[in-house]
Write a protein that holds these residues in place. Sequence first.
Motif, short mmCIF file in Angstrom:
data_model
loop_
_atom_site.label_atom_id
_atom_site.label_comp_id
_atom_site.label_asym_id
_atom_site.label_seq_id
_atom_site.Cartn_x
_atom_site.Cartn_y
_atom_site.Cartn_z
N GLU A 168 18.74 -34.42 66.45
CA GLU A 168 18.00 -35.69 66.36
C GLU A 168 17.42 -36.10 67.72
O GLU A 168 16.38 -36.74 67.79
N PHE A 169 18.12 -35.72 68.80
CA PHE A 169 17.70 -36.13 70.14
C PHE A 169 17.07 -34.98 70.92
O PHE A 169 16.79 -35.12 72.12
N LYS A 170 16.88 -33.86 70.26
CA LYS A 170 16.39 -32.68 70.96
C LYS A 170 14.95 -32.83 71.42
O LYS A 170 14.60 -32.46 72.54
N SER A 171 14.09 -33.39 70.59
CA SER A 171 12.68 -33.54 70.95
C SER A 171 12.53 -34.43 72.17
O SER A 171 11.82 -34.09 73.13
N MET A 172 13.21 -35.60 72.18
CA MET A 172 13.08 -36.52 73.30
C MET A 172 13.70 -35.93 74.57
O MET A 172 13.17 -36.11 75.67
N THR A 173 14.82 -35.21 74.42
CA THR A 173 15.46 -34.62 75.60
C THR A 173 14.63 -33.47 76.16
O THR A 173 14.45 -33.35 77.38
N PHE A 174 14.10 -32.62 75.28
CA PHE A 174 13.23 -31.53 75.73
C PHE A 174 12.00 -32.08 76.45
O PHE A 174 11.57 -31.54 77.47
N HIS A 175 11.44 -33.15 75.90
CA HIS A 175 10.27 -33.75 76.54
C HIS A 175 10.60 -34.18 77.96
O HIS A 175 9.84 -33.93 78.91
N ILE B 230 10.48 -29.60 66.51
CA ILE B 230 11.72 -30.31 66.14
C ILE B 230 11.43 -31.78 65.87
O ILE B 230 12.02 -32.39 64.97
N GLY B 231 10.51 -32.36 66.64
CA GLY B 231 10.12 -33.74 66.40
C GLY B 231 9.56 -33.94 65.00
O GLY B 231 9.85 -34.94 64.33
N PHE C 273 8.43 -38.64 65.71
CA PHE C 273 7.00 -38.40 65.93
C PHE C 273 6.55 -38.85 67.32
O PHE C 273 5.61 -38.28 67.88
N GLU C 274 7.23 -39.86 67.88
CA GLU C 274 6.85 -40.33 69.21
C GLU C 274 7.02 -39.22 70.25
O GLU C 274 6.07 -38.84 70.93
N TYR C 275 8.23 -38.66 70.34
CA TYR C 275 8.47 -37.64 71.35
C TYR C 275 7.91 -36.28 70.93
O TYR C 275 7.57 -35.45 71.79
N GLY C 276 7.79 -36.05 69.63
CA GLY C 276 7.11 -34.84 69.18
C GLY C 276 5.66 -34.83 69.66
O GLY C 276 5.14 -33.81 70.12
#
Length: 981
Positions: free
Chosen positions: A123-130, A156-157, A163-166
């Motif tokens: 769930e937090f992977k997209s924001m953390t990767f970003h 993943i987003g 969608f924000e961090y994706g």
Amino acid sequence: MRFPEKPNKLNIMLDLLRTRLLLAGKRTSKLVDLKKMDDPIKLASMRILNRLGSAAYFVDPDLLPLIVLRTVRFSIIYGNAPVTAFSYAVYGMMLCGIVGDIEAGYRFGRLALSVLERFNAKEFKSMTFHMVYGFVILWKDHVRETLKPLSEGYQIGLETGDFEYGGYCAFFYCYHSFVAGKGLDEVELEMAGYSDAIGRLKHEQALHMHELFRQTVANLRGMSRTLHSLNGEYYNEGQMLPIHSKAKDRTTLYFFYSNKLLLNYLFCDYKEALKNGALAERYLDGVVGMVVFPIFFFYDSLARLAVFHDSSLTEQRVILKKVAANRKKIKKWAHHAPMNHLHRFYLIEAERMRILGKDARAKKYYDQAIELAKKHEYINEEALANELAARFYLAKENSRIARAYIQDARYSYLIWGAMAKVRDLDVRYSQLLAGSPLRILSGINKSDRTITTIDSGECFDLASVMKASLAISGEIVIDRLLERLIRIAIENAGAEKGFLILESMGKLIIEAEGSLNQDHITVLHSVPLEESNNLSSAIINYVARTRESVVLNDAATEGRFTNDPYILSKRLKSVLCEPIIYKSKLRGILYLENNLTTGAFTIERTEMLKLLTSQIAISLENARLYTNLEESELRYRELYENIVDIVILVGEDDTILMANPLFYTFAGIPYGDKIEFAFKEWIYPEDRSMVEREMFSRLLNGNDVKDFEFRIVNWHGKIFEVECNAKSIKKEGKLAGFQMVIRDITERKKLTNDLLESLKAVEQARIGTILGLAKLAEYRDKETGAHLERIQEYTRMLAEELSKRPKYKKHITKEYLEDISFTSVLHDIGKVGVPDSILLKSGRLTKEEFEVVKCHPVIGGDVLREVNEKVEGQSFLSIGMQIAYYHHEKWNGTGYPKGLKGEKIPLSARIVALADVYDAIATKRVYKDAYSHEKTVDIIISEKGKHFDPEVVEAFIVIKDRFMTICRELSQDDEPILFEP
């Protein structure tokens, strides 16, 4: 938690001090083992605060650090939660971008990834990767290392609904690609796809930034009417700038002004560049930690130095002070990530030394900047460094060296895809680029290179040919190859449009087409030639039938095709049509048009395409093999077992897991024996550290290795020069080993070195050069001097006899007799390019081996052609080149490499063909005894009109007894095997 109503720098410093005190004595890597946070209220607080982070970053950058610092302390006190991964990532960004503690920041970035993995927190992977790959990792690792994770973060987003961090991951992926020097054509294709995706996500801010960069790419690619302003298909600065300002979107405002700084600088509007740079500087706090942050200081410094000599003394002092401050920052960043920043540091130093009049140091720094940018694949900044170096040398009135740099700059911009910049160079440096001579450059620094030129009207740039050839050879997937072929052909030949026609089942099929005005290349649409009205089928059919090139300066008024309906209807001007031959067979045809001007396809461009078609033929064949191999594991095994390169699979522990038969030959151990040494033990000791440092480091980072040269030493101590292409193999996301294809280039190196050495003597000693070149063939084939002496005598006698006939009396002069006699010994020089395993085989060759040997006329001819082009006015080299290329052609057209027929085969090659075959039959070989003179004569006569020119055979009959005398007097009993078809 309470936050100040108007956060300021003092609030941030106090919170940072509290956080650092709390972390004192704790190892960053051990924080992953903190207890798990389980209080629902505290977990909810963490989620809310982290979601506020992105809004704070863009609207009030001073609020974000306070949020991050407090969530980090919150986690350290109450334990880790899945969302803590993001907090650690943002803290890492702060340490790298705000505090300047890059090492600590990098450790927290890695910690964030570890926490993410521990909780399996998708769930937090997209924001953390970003955050990790958009703001942290790039301060220590190559920017290209961030691309794959950012792409994964976008996917993943989408999957998790973030969608924000994706959307941010998608945008960061594209602009990182741009900054890293990825090809602009490829960047545009990816941007187009992500534009639709970001638009569907309703992510307005990310879309604005994305389209701004997309317009910048369009400007550079020449797809916009303006160069300096961001007005075009994707972005309109007049409409969008007020929107960004109203939203107080400091990040997008920075991107806007910094991209204009870049464009204005690249297109030499330095005043506007400085103006936009000053505006971009106001919004630097909106891009802290991003890859564009250090780029500002790079272009700001270059722009200031560009106007130094046009500034007052007071302004010059300000410039030097500002550049010194920028330089200090870049030097620090280069210490931590030299692959991203060191070439920029050296380029600023070069420009600084230029304005200070320290020319020697400026030259050194220009070359260091170029070499490092090239090494780390920043082709955009390699191009810029070459351009600035060219400008430096031009100012010093050293146009020869300036030309070398500007040609490399133009080519780099071309490969990058910056067509607007290519055109800018063509206009701005027309005196350097117009009619540029062929140059052979040796050495590391251009200023120290020996430059040999041939100024014969229009020649071609060998460096550009080689680079284009490498670009072609690097692709084996058929659709991508076809697209690349058309692009390179159009761009290098100066065509308006082009077609690639391939032969299939006896028919000519149009498989690719494109034009200069349309970015899209159509591939694999398989239109039969007769069904197309977009090109001249008459010209193509003629080339297919004759296998000759057609170059028309004004097709409507000259040549044999003036009545062709297509040419009449189009009033066609310039046409170039080139056959693509592989192993004596027509594989395809390259057809190019330019209807804007007559004489578009100059000698330079025509010669360049002729050189490229040989690589095109090989690449098409490789792509065909690759396609077939994908469909058939059996055919893969066949290629693996019989390929003339070494193929090995190396485990992650350096053991050699699998190897093809050729490996055992080079290693000096019996085929099938257990391999009891590691791969690195096979490397020559002096090269091991280099291979470890440069090749394996790239492989471990997931990058492919191409054409990497080093030495290997076998079980018996023999040393080989090799060239390696390698890639990492992964299973279930983990490194499993390395796949390597290794080619023996020992003889190629020897050939190159010996040829360069012989060039020095060629102008002084013609005969010495011939003997030196002939010696190259002996290095591999071990032919004796007696064999070469016999060929010389046979050739001379045949030519003398033919000169008595009216048909040849004027052609075969005394000079011609001398030339053909001496150069006949070069007929098999191309065998230096045939592997020892085939050339020295003590038995009959297989069909596949025979095909490899059949390449030797082209190899030899190409070598002599290069020598001939470097030494003007030497007729003997032209004759030697004809002999090398065509001495295996047959009178009836069944020979190789081109299948020439009758008198289309040069006379010199027809003479040597008979002399060579006579010697092969009449002398002893390992696989046969010598035939009698009488039987040899009968065989020669039986091939009259088939293998041999009837008139050459008639001349032979007259002097056949003299052949027997020469054969006996110059014979040796222990001659080794020579391959003869």
